[in-house]
Design a protein around this motif. Sequence first.
Motif, PDB file in Angstrom:
ATOM      1  N   PHE A  60       0.832  -1.205   0.000  1.00  0.00           N
ATOM      2  CA  PHE A  60       0.000   0.000   0.000  1.00  0.00           C
ATOM      3  C   PHE A  60       0.866   1.253   0.000  1.00  0.00           C
ATOM      4  N   ASN A  61       1.837   1.301   0.897  1.00  0.00           N
ATOM      5  CA  ASN A  61       2.709   2.474   0.990  1.00  0.00           C
ATOM      6  C   ASN A  61       3.558   2.653  -0.272  1.00  0.00           C
ATOM      7  N   GLN A  62       3.996   1.544  -0.861  1.00  0.00           N
ATOM      8  CA  GLN A  62       4.779   1.631  -2.097  1.00  0.00           C
ATOM      9  C   GLN A  62       3.915   2.195  -3.231  1.00  0.00           C
ATOM     10  N   LEU A  63       2.663   1.760  -3.296  1.00  0.00           N
ATOM     11  CA  LEU A  63       1.778   2.273  -4.338  1.00  0.00           C
ATOM     12  C   LEU A  63       1.530   3.765  -4.124  1.00  0.00           C
ATOM     13  N   LEU A  64       1.349   4.176  -2.882  1.00  0.00           N
ATOM     14  CA  LEU A  64       1.210   5.616  -2.615  1.00  0.00           C
ATOM     15  C   LEU A  64       2.437   6.369  -3.138  1.00  0.00           C
ATOM     16  N   GLY A  65       3.617   5.822  -2.864  1.00  0.00           N
ATOM     17  CA  GLY A  65       4.853   6.451  -3.327  1.00  0.00           C
ATOM     18  C   GLY A  65       4.970   6.475  -4.835  1.00  0.00           C
ATOM     19  N   LEU A  66       4.599   5.388  -5.481  1.00  0.00           N
ATOM     20  CA  LEU A  66       4.674   5.329  -6.934  1.00  0.00           C
ATOM     21  C   LEU A  66       3.719   6.333  -7.576  1.00  0.00           C
ATOM     22  N   ILE A  67       2.511   6.404  -7.073  1.00  0.00           N
ATOM     23  CA  ILE A  67       1.529   7.345  -7.605  1.00  0.00           C
ATOM     24  C   ILE A  67       2.028   8.774  -7.418  1.00  0.00           C
TER      25      ILE A  67
END
Length: 174
Positions: free
Chosen positions: A164-171
């Motif tokens: 979840f946190n990685q996806l937030l960062g990628l976005i």
Amino acid sequence: ARVFAFGATTVVINGVTQSFKKLVATTVDVQKRLVEINSIFQASEQTFNKFRNSIFQVAKDTGQSFATVADGAAELARQGLSAEETASRLKSALILTRISGLDAEKSVKALTAAINGFTSAGLSANQIVNKMVAVDTAFAVSTNDLAEAFTRAGSTAEDAGVSFNQLLGLITAV
């Protein structure tokens, strides 16, 4: 003076009449929406009364109109959630609505996509909204963009091994 008094009296009586008409129309609309929501829930009277009180409290707490709250509640009820879970997610979704500018239905869908997409993370709806708001305030990305991205990519991200946190960062980076 008599003409002025008559005119003023007429204006006041007309204002009161219009107010009562609006009150009756609003009451009928609220009752209609509650019946629609309960037709989805099929809850007992006691359970639904408790739910009804909780959605009015959510409307008060989030500063949203009853129509907005009812839209979100109906969308969550269609997902087969219990009345308690619906009330809990509804508050988070309406906070997301207020912050992101999305309508209630899109907020519910974005929140549901994030919850369902990252079941292994075990995040609550409130935690998800808090993380989105934190990223919104710290970086040049809006909560609206984050919510839209989770709607589109949330379900496949966990399958690809992205947290979840990685996806937030990628976005945010994109």
